[in-house]
Scaffold this motif. Structure first.
Motif, PDB file in Angstrom:
ATOM      1  N   HIS A 193       0.932  -1.313   0.173  1.00 36.62           N
ATOM      2  CA  HIS A 193       0.222  -0.243  -0.062  1.00 36.62           C
ATOM      3  C   HIS A 193       0.888   1.077   0.045  1.00 36.62           C
ATOM      4  O   HIS A 193       1.605   1.532   0.898  1.00 36.62           O
ATOM      5  CB  HIS A 193      -0.888  -0.029   1.436  1.00 36.62           C
ATOM      6  CG  HIS A 193      -1.765   1.231   0.968  1.00 36.62           C
ATOM      7  ND1 HIS A 193      -3.066   1.078   0.510  1.00 36.62           N
ATOM      8  CD2 HIS A 193      -1.731   2.198   1.684  1.00 36.62           C
ATOM      9  CE1 HIS A 193      -3.610   2.357   0.757  1.00 36.62           C
ATOM     10  NE2 HIS A 193      -3.076   3.014   1.593  1.00 36.62           N
ATOM     11  N   VAL A 194       0.546   2.152  -0.945  1.00 35.72           N
ATOM     12  CA  VAL A 194       1.393   3.422  -1.170  1.00 35.72           C
ATOM     13  C   VAL A 194       0.352   4.512  -0.775  1.00 35.72           C
ATOM     14  O   VAL A 194      -0.779   4.466  -1.451  1.00 35.72           O
ATOM     15  CB  VAL A 194       1.961   3.678  -2.417  1.00 35.72           C
ATOM     16  CG1 VAL A 194       2.790   4.896  -2.610  1.00 35.72           C
ATOM     17  CG2 VAL A 194       2.673   2.409  -2.784  1.00 35.72           C
ATOM     18  N   GLY A 195       0.511   5.475   0.214  1.00 37.32           N
ATOM     19  CA  GLY A 195      -0.372   6.381   0.445  1.00 37.32           C
ATOM     20  C   GLY A 195       0.541   7.675   0.235  1.00 37.32           C
ATOM     21  O   GLY A 195       1.607   7.868   0.483  1.00 37.32           O
ATOM     22  N   ASN A 196      -0.236   8.764  -0.250  1.00 33.90           N
ATOM     23  CA  ASN A 196       0.470   9.962  -0.499  1.00 33.90           C
ATOM     24  C   ASN A 196       0.283  10.756   0.729  1.00 33.90           C
ATOM     25  O   ASN A 196      -0.083  11.956   0.701  1.00 33.90           O
ATOM     26  CB  ASN A 196      -0.176  10.630  -1.706  1.00 33.90           C
ATOM     27  CG  ASN A 196       0.525  11.833  -2.201  1.00 33.90           C
ATOM     28  OD1 ASN A 196       1.721  12.161  -1.783  1.00 33.90           O
ATOM     29  ND2 ASN A 196      -0.011  12.498  -3.279  1.00 33.90           N
ATOM     30  N   TRP A 197       0.614  10.115   1.939  1.00 33.56           N
ATOM     31  CA  TRP A 197       1.036  11.000   3.199  1.00 33.56           C
ATOM     32  C   TRP A 197       1.970  10.293   3.980  1.00 33.56           C
ATOM     33  O   TRP A 197       2.115   9.106   3.669  1.00 33.56           O
ATOM     34  CB  TRP A 197      -0.161  11.383   3.827  1.00 33.56           C
ATOM     35  CG  TRP A 197      -0.992   9.831   4.339  1.00 33.56           C
ATOM     36  CD1 TRP A 197      -0.564   8.929   5.124  1.00 33.56           C
ATOM     37  CD2 TRP A 197      -2.238   9.529   4.120  1.00 33.56           C
ATOM     38  NE1 TRP A 197      -1.554   8.111   5.403  1.00 33.56           N
ATOM     39  CE2 TRP A 197      -2.585   8.014   4.615  1.00 33.56           C
ATOM     40  CE3 TRP A 197      -3.378  10.035   3.269  1.00 33.56           C
ATOM     41  CZ2 TRP A 197      -3.860   7.661   4.897  1.00 33.56           C
ATOM     42  CZ3 TRP A 197      -4.677   9.205   3.358  1.00 33.56           C
ATOM     43  CH2 TRP A 197      -4.652   7.936   4.026  1.00 33.56           C
ATOM     44  N   PRO A 198       2.416  11.018   4.826  1.00 34.75           N
ATOM     45  CA  PRO A 198       3.645  10.290   5.627  1.00 34.75           C
ATOM     46  C   PRO A 198       3.049   9.392   6.503  1.00 34.75           C
ATOM     47  O   PRO A 198       1.893   9.526   6.981  1.00 34.75           O
ATOM     48  CB  PRO A 198       4.253  11.510   6.291  1.00 34.75           C
ATOM     49  CG  PRO A 198       3.626  12.717   5.869  1.00 34.75           C
ATOM     50  CD  PRO A 198       2.511  12.460   5.120  1.00 34.75           C
ATOM     51  N   SER A 230      -9.507   6.108  -2.929  1.00 34.35           N
ATOM     52  CA  SER A 230      -8.037   6.073  -3.530  1.00 34.35           C
ATOM     53  C   SER A 230      -7.552   7.442  -4.305  1.00 34.35           C
ATOM     54  O   SER A 230      -6.442   7.687  -4.347  1.00 34.35           O
ATOM     55  CB  SER A 230      -7.634   4.812  -4.293  1.00 34.35           C
ATOM     56  OG  SER A 230      -8.075   3.740  -3.649  1.00 34.35           O
ATOM     57  N   ILE A 231      -8.483   7.713  -5.231  1.00 36.49           N
ATOM     58  CA  ILE A 231      -7.951   9.040  -6.148  1.00 36.49           C
ATOM     59  C   ILE A 231      -7.757  10.225  -5.098  1.00 36.49           C
ATOM     60  O   ILE A 231      -7.018  10.965  -5.298  1.00 36.49           O
ATOM     61  CB  ILE A 231      -9.211   9.426  -6.945  1.00 36.49           C
ATOM     62  CG1 ILE A 231      -9.665   8.387  -7.996  1.00 36.49           C
ATOM     63  CG2 ILE A 231      -9.027  10.861  -7.321  1.00 36.49           C
ATOM     64  CD1 ILE A 231     -10.579   8.667  -9.074  1.00 36.49           C
ATOM     65  N   SER A 279      -4.231  11.662  -4.995  1.00 32.25           N
ATOM     66  CA  SER A 279      -3.744  12.937  -5.440  1.00 32.25           C
ATOM     67  C   SER A 279      -3.020  13.912  -4.499  1.00 32.25           C
ATOM     68  O   SER A 279      -2.471  14.925  -5.010  1.00 32.25           O
ATOM     69  CB  SER A 279      -5.195  13.488  -6.009  1.00 32.25           C
ATOM     70  OG  SER A 279      -5.874  13.502  -4.813  1.00 32.25           O
ATOM     71  N   GLY A 280      -3.072  13.481  -3.451  1.00 27.71           N
ATOM     72  CA  GLY A 280      -2.483  14.281  -2.043  1.00 27.71           C
ATOM     73  C   GLY A 280      -3.536  15.016  -1.248  1.00 27.71           C
ATOM     74  O   GLY A 280      -3.431  15.839  -0.444  1.00 27.71           O
ATOM     75  N   HIS A 313      -0.821  15.661  -7.370  1.00 26.84           N
ATOM     76  CA  HIS A 313      -0.401  15.299  -8.821  1.00 26.84           C
ATOM     77  C   HIS A 313      -1.548  14.270  -9.319  1.00 26.84           C
ATOM     78  O   HIS A 313      -2.429  13.848  -8.350  1.00 26.84           O
ATOM     79  CB  HIS A 313       0.972  14.504  -8.832  1.00 26.84           C
ATOM     80  CG  HIS A 313       0.959  13.226  -7.964  1.00 26.84           C
ATOM     81  ND1 HIS A 313       0.130  12.149  -8.370  1.00 26.84           N
ATOM     82  CD2 HIS A 313       1.442  13.023  -6.843  1.00 26.84           C
ATOM     83  CE1 HIS A 313       0.484  11.304  -7.438  1.00 26.84           C
ATOM     84  NE2 HIS A 313       1.374  11.824  -6.538  1.00 26.84           N
ATOM     85  N   ALA A 314      -1.734  14.131 -10.523  1.00 28.48           N
ATOM     86  CA  ALA A 314      -2.730  13.180 -11.094  1.00 28.48           C
ATOM     87  C   ALA A 314      -2.707  11.867 -10.359  1.00 28.48           C
ATOM     88  O   ALA A 314      -1.521  11.519 -10.563  1.00 28.48           O
ATOM     89  CB  ALA A 314      -2.637  13.043 -12.634  1.00 28.48           C
ATOM     90  N   PRO A 315      -3.740  11.195 -10.155  1.00 24.87           N
ATOM     91  CA  PRO A 315      -3.506   9.842  -9.378  1.00 24.87           C
ATOM     92  C   PRO A 315      -3.056   8.827 -10.639  1.00 24.87           C
ATOM     93  O   PRO A 315      -3.376   8.869 -11.620  1.00 24.87           O
ATOM     94  CB  PRO A 315      -4.733   9.666  -9.136  1.00 24.87           C
ATOM     95  CG  PRO A 315      -5.722  10.833  -9.036  1.00 24.87           C
ATOM     96  CD  PRO A 315      -5.073  11.565 -10.026  1.00 24.87           C
TER      97      PRO A 315
END
Lengths: 726, 57
Positions: A27-32, A394-395, A399-400, A522-524
């Protein structure tokens, strides 16, 4: 086998690189803070297989958080052949702070400058040769997301792994330099990475002080002999200051910034998305839009506003999964409802197909058609709808935007004495309570950790979504989406109120600081989104084929046979399950939904939800409650939903809570889940019932409740202020 | 009782037993079957590591 470790700051793309190298779908998450423990995989493109270890994101190698301890211990004790230091190239100066510490360890290091594509897109330039010269280790520019430069990185790392490297430090020519040399001498001869240990001793690192008391004495004496340079003897601050000084002076030449003026695209978007006033309403609008596209039966309110009706039989059949019943369809259903209808149709057809060979009057026909196909099908028919919901989530994540949600919520939560750091595990609870509870280990304070675990169930997980989808059908019309939206909203509100209560009666009133980097929008990535959905789909299918199918068979048996089961099938009202349910329903009687002739059925459904939450749906179907047959009032539906939302989660989540909490904390958590769900369900039922009797009385009670919450908030806020002053 | 009734009864019993058997097999392998994403069976990712740790306790 050769072992490489991926180390770097949070959210610099380590897990993306790990997935690219190993072909994993972690699982990759766009948050720390998504990775809270190390994970391992294999890279097979080199002459030898390489084990890749993805370490949790850290800002330093000081032992302040569990992630830092995990990463530090791994590099020092497991001695990987090479450390790949992943650096966010768009935030080079800050990321290099950790690099300067990793370089102090006796291990081959290679720096992977990730997100080079973003650097180029910004018009900036990084002179890699210059960076290499200053750092003294190889540097490779990569884009983990676009798989650029990763093969070169691995090739160089592989070559490097055949060599030995002694730690180097940028602190040599500072006031700390002479002390380091002497402390190093005082350390045991056979100790590896002496330079690192010596510097940490000078910083006053707790773990080092404990491990090397003799060397610490020398370090303390030497530090006392040094003149004060404005840090009041705080050598941790001195070392940090020297590192940042060195970075800002020496790495300037390596970075050529484009002469851009004004704000970046992300800054401009954030002006709106994280606005002081509008951010929360905007978040609510976005969430409502998501639920509308997944659960609404009247897309864009075309029936409610314009009176749109679909009269053509073919069109109605198309939109409702062959559900034409001689009446026009009010509006166009959303994609989620459309998919659910067709999935339901497929399972209906499957049941009919089996019906050609066997009758439901026989025990085996009833078991296969009503039990297995009906029960499992009831859950499975919601899978496409739930996947659509997760696609939207997920989007937002990729996307952040979800990182911004944590930031926005921190502002709101802080007033109630909860840190935004605690909100991140809770946000993960929208997916599954298990990783959410595991993510709570990033919180240093055990009290805060227990509380966060307790609140993780407030955020409706994927397994609970079919319950809402089932009840949304019952609520019907264009209110289905509003119902689901209010359930999710209720979860967040109750999480805040619960946090308030726990803080109010707890001893600890300290609100730890929350520092989080907001990633650029960024674009998902299509691949990431599909990976998330695939994981969810796989999970649902496996669960439907195992736990749900098994519990369906057991529930079918208990609801079709009496205590003297050898005498054959009986009416459902005379079944074993009916007797058990009737006995237990008295406990839930005050909650409204357990009253009446069908009360025992809801009681049983709630209890089977403890095995897996989807079982609530399959049990309702088996007991003849689903498919619009739920005979509860709106108050009853909300109370039933609230109880299932806040009560004990599934067995897997309870086991995780046990593992992650303190012993006492776990028992309090169990009691909290049961008591809070009971009380909330009770309040919701009776307040909503009051509205149906006398609106003024309902409003009055609501106002009293809100006033009590506000008053508690004020009391707590005063306590926090007092605590801060002390 | 016909032969197919016996067969269906056996299959139904197997369906009930399957998750219990899987639970013990997975526990041995260090796998988990919650929604944490560690049902990949790799026993190497963080979730599986954790679950392995849990089953070791």
């Amino acid at each position: 086998m050769i072992k490489f470790a991926l180390a770097g700051n949070p959210n610099c793309g380590k897990t993306t690189l790990f997935n690219t190298l190993t072909g994993s779908t972690a699982h990759v998450g766009n948050w720390p803070g998504v990775t809270v423990d190390k994970r391992e995989g294999l890279y097979k493109k080199l002459a030898e297989k390489v084990q890749i270890v993805d370490l949790p994101g850290i800002y330093s190698l000081s032992p302040y958080t569990p992630e830092e301890v995990i990463s530090r211990n791994f590099i020092l004790d497991e001695k990987p052949e090479c450390v790949i230091n992943v650096v966010d190239a768009t935030n080079l100066e800050r990321n290099l702070y950790l690099t300067t510490q990793i370089l102090e360890i006796d291990v081959p290091v290679i720096v992977a400058l990730n997100m080079m594509d973003a650097v180029k897109a910004n018009g900036d330039k990084i002179v890699i040769e210059e960076l290499q010269k200053v750092l003294g280790v190889p540097v490779v520019g990569i884009s983990a997301l676009k798989r650029e430069g990763t093969d070169e990185l691995m090739q160089k790392a592989f070559e490097l792994a055949q060599t030995k490297r002694n730690g180097t430090t940028i602190l040599e020519n500072t006031i700390v330099g002479p002390i380091i040399a002497k402390v190093k001498e005082a350390l045991p001869q056979d100790l590896g990475s002496k330079l690192f240990h010596a510097i940490k001793l000078i910083e006053g690192d707790e773990l080092e002080v404990k491990a090397h008391p003799e060397a610490d004495k020398i370090a303390t004496e030497l530090k006392a002999q040094q003149p004060d340079d404005g840090f009041d003897g705080d050598y941790e601050a001195v070392v940090a200051d020297r590192r940042y000084d060195y970075i800002s002076v020496n790495f300037k030449k390596a970075i050529v910034k484009a002469n851009k003026q004004g704000m970046t695209k992300s800054d401009k978007i954030d002006k709106v998305m994280t606005h002081r006033i509008w951010s929360i309403p905007l978040f609510l609008v976005i969430m409502f839009a998501v639920f509308h596209f997944v659960f609404s039966e009247d897309l864009l309110f075309m029936n409610a506003i314009f009176g749109l009706e679909i009269k053509s039989e073919t069109a109605v059949n198309f939109f409702t999964g062959m559900g034409y019943e001689g009446e026009p369809l009010g509006g166009i259903p959303s994609l989620g409802v459309f998919l659910q209808s067709w999935m339901g149709f497929v399972f209906d057809q499957l049941g009919e197909l089996f019906g050609l060979f066997m009758s439901t009057d026989t025990w085996y026909g009833a078991l296969i058609i009503d039990g297995i196909i009906g029960g499992v099908g009831a859950v499975a028919s919601f899978i496409p709808q739930i996947l659509l919901l997760f696609l939207f989530i997920s989007i937002m994540e990729d996307s952040g935007y979800m990182a911004r949600v944590a930031f926005i919520m921190d502002r709101a939560f802080r007033k109630f004495g909860l840190s935004g750091k605690a909100f991140i595990p809770m946000l993960m609870g929208f997916g599954c309570s298990v990783p959410a509870m595991m993510a709570a280990r990033t919180l240093e304070d055990t009290c805060e950790r227990d509380r966060t675990i307790r609140l993780a169930t407030c955020f409706s997980c994927g397994a609970k979504a079919p319950i809402w989808a089932m009840l949304a059908v019952v609520v019907g019309g264009f209110f289905g989406d509003i119902f689901v939206f209010t359930i999710y909203l209720l979860g967040i509100v109750i999480a805040i109120v619960s946090a308030l209560i726990m803080k109010l009666f707890g001893k600890n009133h300290d609100v730890p600081p929350f520092i989080m980097e907001l990633p650029a929008y960024h674009a998902p990535q299509f691949k990431n989104l599909m990976a998330h959905l695939w994981e969810k789909l796989k999970h649902y299918v496996v669960k439907a084929a195992t736990i749900i199918a098994a519990s369906t068979v057991v529930i079918w048996f208990l609801s079709n046979f009496g205590w003297a089961f050898w005498n054959g099938m009986v009416e459902i009202e005379n079944s074993i399950l009916a007797d058990i349910g009737r006995g237990l329903s008295y406990i839930f009687y005050p909650l409204g939904w357990a009253m009446g002739a069908d009360g025992w059925k809801y009681t049983v459904a709630t209890l089977t939800g403890l095995i897996a939450k989807e079982d609530v749906v399959s049990t309702c179907e088996l007991l003849g409650l689903a498919s619009g047959a739920i005979g509860l009032s709106t108050a009853g539906i909300y109370a039933f939903a609230a109880y299932n939302l806040f009560t004990l989660p599934c067995m897997a989540a309870v086991a995780t809570a046990k593992g992650e909490s303190t012993k006492k904390g776990f028992w309090v958590t169990l009691a909290w889940w049961f008591a809070s769900s009971y009380v909330i369900s009770l309040i919701i039922y009776w307040v909503l019932e009051l509205y149906s009797v006398a609106v003024w009385a309902g409003i009055l009670v609501t106002l009293v409740l809100v006033a009590a919450i506000v008053a508690s908030g004020i009391v707590l806020s005063r306590r926090i202020k007092k605590y801060s002053k002390e | 009782m016909q032969w197919y009734e016996i067969l269906i009864a056996v299959i139904a019993a197997a369906i009930v037993a399957l998750p219990i058997i899987l639970h013990f097999v997975n526990k041995k392998k260090g796998k988990h079957s919650c929604g944490c994403g560690c049902d990949c069976g790799c026993t190497e990712c963080s979730s599986c590591e954790k679950c392995k740790h849990e089953s070791d306790k």
